[in-house]
Write a protein that holds these residues in place. Structure first.
Motif, short mmCIF file in Angstrom:
data_model
loop_
_atom_site.label_atom_id
_atom_site.label_comp_id
_atom_site.label_asym_id
_atom_site.label_seq_id
_atom_site.Cartn_x
_atom_site.Cartn_y
_atom_site.Cartn_z
N ALA A 1 45.50 39.67 42.65
CA ALA A 1 45.48 38.79 41.54
C ALA A 1 45.01 39.81 40.23
O ALA A 1 44.64 40.84 40.63
N ILE B 1 38.05 29.96 45.65
CA ILE B 1 39.08 29.43 44.81
C ILE B 1 38.42 28.30 44.06
O ILE B 1 37.99 27.45 44.39
N VAL C 1 45.87 36.85 46.87
CA VAL C 1 45.79 35.53 47.18
C VAL C 1 46.90 35.41 47.84
O VAL C 1 47.99 36.05 47.41
N TRP D 1 50.39 38.43 50.82
CA TRP D 1 49.31 38.42 49.90
C TRP D 1 49.87 39.11 48.55
O TRP D 1 50.53 40.05 48.59
N TRP E 1 37.69 33.40 54.90
CA TRP E 1 38.53 33.52 53.68
C TRP E 1 38.31 31.83 53.38
O TRP E 1 38.60 30.83 54.30
N ALA F 1 46.37 27.51 49.70
CA ALA F 1 46.19 28.81 48.96
C ALA F 1 44.78 29.50 49.89
O ALA F 1 43.84 28.72 50.36
N GLN F 2 44.80 30.80 50.02
CA GLN F 2 43.81 31.49 50.72
C GLN F 2 43.46 32.76 49.75
O GLN F 2 44.13 33.24 49.13
N VAL F 3 42.09 33.05 49.81
CA VAL F 3 41.69 34.44 49.03
C VAL F 3 40.84 35.30 49.75
O VAL F 3 40.16 34.87 50.46
#
Length: 525
Positions: free
Chosen positions: A463, A422, A453, A460, A517, A490-492
């Motif tokens: 994106a 991110i 994301v 989830w 992550w 936020a996590q990706v």
């Protein structure tokens, strides 16, 4: 070795100054001599290099994580502090007799000499700079100690300028010592600067400019529209040379002219080959866009960059050499002696299209990135694929030979892992409610298929991805939407072209790359 018995005892400040000036002059003369012989033979640089070589992996990882590209500056400053402490101690222990100081300085000289001669690419004359440093340091120590103790002697063998018991003589002594000390300080500075100027190698800059005409003849591929979301906070698709990350073990950057460059290919091959610059650049050049990633990259780290690399396909050259069956490792060596072990399968894999690189973003390779020639194998971390200042290739086996980082416990096989990051918002940053979240994902040779994301540990969300340029390059992502004011997390995670989704399990970069992550806490204002 002791001073005249009738001499006065040195004061602590004078003794400490004598020790500092003696070591400073030794280092300056050694650096100057190294500029004439080989920059790597500088005692100060060699000791630093030896310290890097002997640094445990966990400590090296801590230094890179804590100081980034300034890790070597921190090392040099730390060395300077230690050396100054050693010099002060040598002086203070010699307030009555110069013998302890001479012994300590000699020991320091032996350590420096051993460090110089232990370097992998030590020049046959590499012993000269540490010897010159030792002799200069001892000479200064003896003479400043004499001036400080006996007063009034402006040089060896000269009689005192006045009665050593009188006040006039005492003033002369102080002036003589101060003038001599100032002269030594200036001399140390000038010799050190002279050595740095000689090591600068202006001819290399001229050689690099001349190489620009060759690199300019290769056309870079067009980058399609929509390759990045830089306007929304992602990096630009192409990383400018000045911003491209740099991680290596060098305290001084090797400076090798293209005209002097030679590459020897030997070992388990049918025919040994030696290439010079003219032979290499007479071959057809290609330009490939490739993302490079350092194994030291932490989750969410910055050690990833993307560029157009100009060079010669390695497969054609190796076909001429004929790699023998059983050679499972290619050991490449830099001009400074650093070694890299690459799996032969990766080098010969036609999908990877390994290269000998001479240009970067339509310019000759920057000197700090390996001018005149470096190796590039897409999809492998740099410590097993990205030798800079390349001068030697030996096909061998992992059993027969271990390269620099393999000796230190890092993995033999090091494919770049599927990862994401991110970029906006940054950690503990602030964004407006309508600002999109942006970042990058990478899985060199496999490509990125999907990025997801989640906000505040919810569901989830898929994106939007930028236009794919190549499986060997990073891919930008963007998640639009409106968020309520206040703190958020936020996590990706990314899924690559094989269908593999990066794991949540966290692992440190060593021995074969970080996993986990990327998580960012931020505030919507």
């Amino acid at each position: 070795m002791s001073s005249p018995t009738g001499s006065s005892r040195l004061s602590a400040p004078v003794a400490a100054l004598i020790g500092l000036l003696s070591v400073a002059m030794g280092l300056g003369v050694g650096h100057l001599a190294a500029g004439l012989v080989s920059p790597a033979a500088s005692p100060f640089v060699a000791v630093g290099g030896a310290a890097i070589d002997r640094t445990p992996s966990w400590l090296k990882d801590f230094a890179v994580r804590s100081f980034g590209t300034y890790d070597k500056v921190v090392l040099l400053l730390g060395m300077a502090v230690v050396i100054c402490g050693f010099a002060v101690a040598a002086g203070l222990l010699s307030r009555r007799s110069r013998t302890p100081g001479l012994v300590l300085l000699a020991a320091l000289g032996v350590v420096a000499g051993a460090a110089v001669l232990s370097r992998p690419a030590a020049d046959p004359l590499a012993w000269l700079p540490p010897l010159a440093a030792l002799l200069a340091g001892l000479w200064v120590f003896v003479n400043l100690h004499r001036l400080g103790r006996t007063g009034g002697r402006s040089g060896p063998g000269e009689a005192p300028a006045a009665d050593p018991s009188g006040p006039a003589a005492s003033g002369v002594a102080r002036r003589g010592f101060l003038v001599s000390s100032a002269a030594v300080a200036v001399g140390a500075g000038l010799t050190g600067a002279g050595g740095q100027a000689l090591a600068g190698g202006g001819d290399v800059d001229t050689s690099r400019r001349a190489a620009g005409r060759i690199v300019a003849g290769a056309r870079a591929p067009a980058i399609p529209a929509g390759a990045d979301f830089a306007a929304d906070g992602s990096p630009s698709f192409i990383t400018p040379n000045r911003d491209f990350y740099r991680i290596d073990t060098n305290l001084i950057v090797p400076r090798l002219r293209a005209e002097d460059w030679r590459l020897r290919i030997h070992g388990m091959v049918d025919r040994e080959l030696t290439l010079d610059w003219a032979a290499l650049t007479s071959r057809p050049l290609v330009v490939r866009t490739v993302t490079m990633t350092c194994v030291s990259n932490e989750i969410g780290g910055s050690y990833i960059s993307n560029a157009n690399f100009t060079g010669v396909p390695l497969s054609d050259i190796l076909a001429e050499a004929g790699v023998r069956h059983g050679a499972d490792q290619l050991v490449t060596t830099s001009v400074d002696g650093w070694t890299c072990g690459t799996p032969t399968a990766g080098v010969l894999d036609p999908a990877r299209q390994a290269m000998l690189v001479i240009g970067m973003n339509s310019e000759p390779l920057p000197i700090e990135h390996g001018f005149p020639v470096r190796m590039l194998v897409p999809g492998l971390y740099g410590y097993v694929s990205g030798t800079k200042w390349l001068v030697d290739m030996e096909f061998t086996t992992f059993e027969a030979k271990q390269a620099y980082w393999i000796e230190r416990g890092w993995a033999q096989q090091a494919p770049i892992k599927t990862m994401s990051r991110i970029d906006r918002p940054g950690g503990f940053g602030e964004i407006s409610p309508d600002s999109p979240l942006t970042g990058i994902a990478w899985a060199q040779t496999r490509g990125i298929e999907k990025v997801e994301v989640r906000i505040d540990h919810g569901a989830w969300r898929v994106a939007e991805l930028s236009t794919e340029v190549s499986p060997d390059t990073w891919r930008m992502w963007r998640l639009p939407g409106r968020l309520p004011p206040g703190p958020h997390v936020a996590q990706v995670r990314a899924t690559d072209g094989t269908g593999y989704t990066q794991t949540e399990d966290r692992a440190a970069p060593i021995p074969d790359g970080a996993t986990g992550w990327h998580t960012v806490q931020f505030t919507v204002r």
